[in-house]
Scaffold this active site. Sequence first.
Site, mmCIF file in Angstrom:
data_model
loop_
_atom_site.group_PDB
_atom_site.id
_atom_site.type_symbol
_atom_site.label_atom_id
_atom_site.label_comp_id
_atom_site.label_asym_id
_atom_site.label_seq_id
_atom_site.Cartn_x
_atom_site.Cartn_y
_atom_site.Cartn_z
ATOM 1 N N LYS A 44 2.988 -15.336 2.799
ATOM 2 C CA LYS A 44 3.204 -16.088 1.557
ATOM 3 C C LYS A 44 4.702 -16.365 1.511
ATOM 4 O O LYS A 44 5.412 -16.013 0.550
ATOM 5 C CB LYS A 44 2.708 -15.264 0.355
ATOM 6 N N ASP A 79 -3.167 -18.110 0.630
ATOM 7 C CA ASP A 79 -4.164 -18.813 -0.190
ATOM 8 C C ASP A 79 -4.886 -19.870 0.651
ATOM 9 O O ASP A 79 -6.112 -19.996 0.616
ATOM 10 C CB ASP A 79 -3.531 -19.414 -1.458
ATOM 11 N N ASP A 105 -12.471 -8.946 4.227
ATOM 12 C CA ASP A 105 -13.734 -8.963 3.473
ATOM 13 C C ASP A 105 -14.315 -10.367 3.476
ATOM 14 O O ASP A 105 -15.524 -10.566 3.624
ATOM 15 C CB ASP A 105 -13.521 -8.523 2.021
ATOM 16 N N ASP A 129 -6.512 -6.901 4.009
ATOM 17 C CA ASP A 129 -7.609 -6.268 3.278
ATOM 18 C C ASP A 129 -8.514 -7.349 2.690
ATOM 19 O O ASP A 129 -9.737 -7.318 2.843
ATOM 20 C CB ASP A 129 -7.035 -5.381 2.170
ATOM 21 N N TYR A 131 0.826 -1.212 0.000
ATOM 22 C CA TYR A 131 0.000 0.000 0.000
ATOM 23 C C TYR A 131 0.859 1.261 0.000
ATOM 24 O O TYR A 131 0.442 2.304 -0.505
ATOM 25 C CB TYR A 131 -0.903 0.040 1.242
HETATM 26 C C1 IPM Z 1 -10.540 -1.207 3.566
HETATM 27 C C2 IPM Z 1 -10.738 -0.624 2.200
HETATM 28 C C3 IPM Z 1 -9.586 0.319 1.889
HETATM 29 C C4 IPM Z 1 -8.320 -0.512 1.859
HETATM 30 C C5 IPM Z 1 -9.731 1.151 0.598
HETATM 31 C C6 IPM Z 1 -11.031 1.906 0.561
HETATM 32 C C7 IPM Z 1 -8.567 2.054 0.391
HETATM 33 O O1 IPM Z 1 -10.884 -1.632 1.262
HETATM 34 O O2 IPM Z 1 -10.456 -0.425 4.535
HETATM 35 O O3 IPM Z 1 -10.456 -2.427 3.675
HETATM 36 O O4 IPM Z 1 -7.968 -1.077 0.820
HETATM 37 O O5 IPM Z 1 -7.667 -0.606 2.905
HETATM 38 MG MG MG Z 2 -10.981 -3.573 2.080
#
Ligand code: IPM
Ligand code: MG
Length: 362
Positions: A192, A224, A252, A248, A141
């Site tokens: 990884k 993975d 999710d 990240d 990042y």
């Molecule tokens: C998160 C989001 C952010 C990230 C984006 C919006 C920059 O996906 O907070 O997980 O990638 O960290």
């Molecule tokens: Mg995210």
Amino acid sequence: MTKKILILPGDGIGPEIVAEATKLLDGLRTDFGLDIETETALVGGAAYDAYGNPLPEATLAAAKAANAVLLGAVGGPKWEPLHISKRPEKGLLGLRSGLGLFANLRPAILYPQLAEASTLKSEVVAGLDIMIVRELTGDIYFGQPRGIETLPSGERRGLNTMVYTESEVERICRVAFDIAMQRGKRVCSVDKANVLECTELWREVAIKTAADYPEIELSHLYVDNAAMQLVRAPKQFDVMVTGNIFGDILSDCAAMLTGSIGMLPSASLNEQGQGMYEPIHGSAPDIAGQGVANPLATLLSVAMMLRYSLGAPDAADRIDAAVSKVLDHGLRTPDIASPGTTTVGTSAMGDAVLEAMRASAG
Ligand code: IPM
Ligand code: MG
């Protein structure tokens, strides 16, 4: 002493969900004597539209001066054509790096009332309680060099750099180990290391740091496999610690185990315990302005803020209990609705949580 909270509604559904958090904070102030003051500022696309900058200096300065920051969400299709340096996401990343918020805590907890809302079988997810600890200010990042360059041949090449120093890995591992000591004492470090030297170092440092925590059971998974295990048998995990990009993606994935990404709060902390709190979901431009967004992740983020940055764990418990009670009563925003429940909008959900909190106070 009065604690200062900076509120950054952001874009898309951000202002709607943050409005519910503001109601809740006002209720805590008037009914429960919480000593806070709030201030609002622009970030993301909203700040770009007003000032041509997704993170105006005044916003960063206000964030630095606050005890805690509450953020809605940033981004949307309107700003996608902008140069990457001006996009709303840069506002968020600038806050993370500007405040040194290296430790991102993303709990994935399944409310028993929502077991049916998960796309996974309820026996696979019932009782799920994972804490993902994501490093937030390093990795690909922020790594240099980065960019899109044109080669002598005229072909373009895109480039990002995955990079971690030993001290960055050590401090995030310590956060994960400390949290695990308060929970199940198991930490799974995700890397990884079979392919990427950067994460080979990560694993080495994780093992070395764990020597200071003899009670912690440390395990390792390649990312993975970790993604696969999260959907195969998620309850095997207690605390997971990983770098920025893997965190990240995995967070999710973990969010969906709980039925809706609209349920999950997060805390991003710096070394001084100052924090930024936000739902882990995005700005959901597809439903923005319709009054149907789920405000619960934001309200639960307020609870994390009270717990981690404002020294008010009782108020945090009140919010957590009120959310659970509202779910018991069968109220659901559309993202978590299932047969037999009552579908409500953003503001009715926020009102219900506030009422449940007041009712519990008798
Ligand atoms: C998160 C989001 C952010 C990230 C984006 C919006 C920059 O996906 O907070 O997980 O990638 O960290
Ligand atoms: Mg995210």
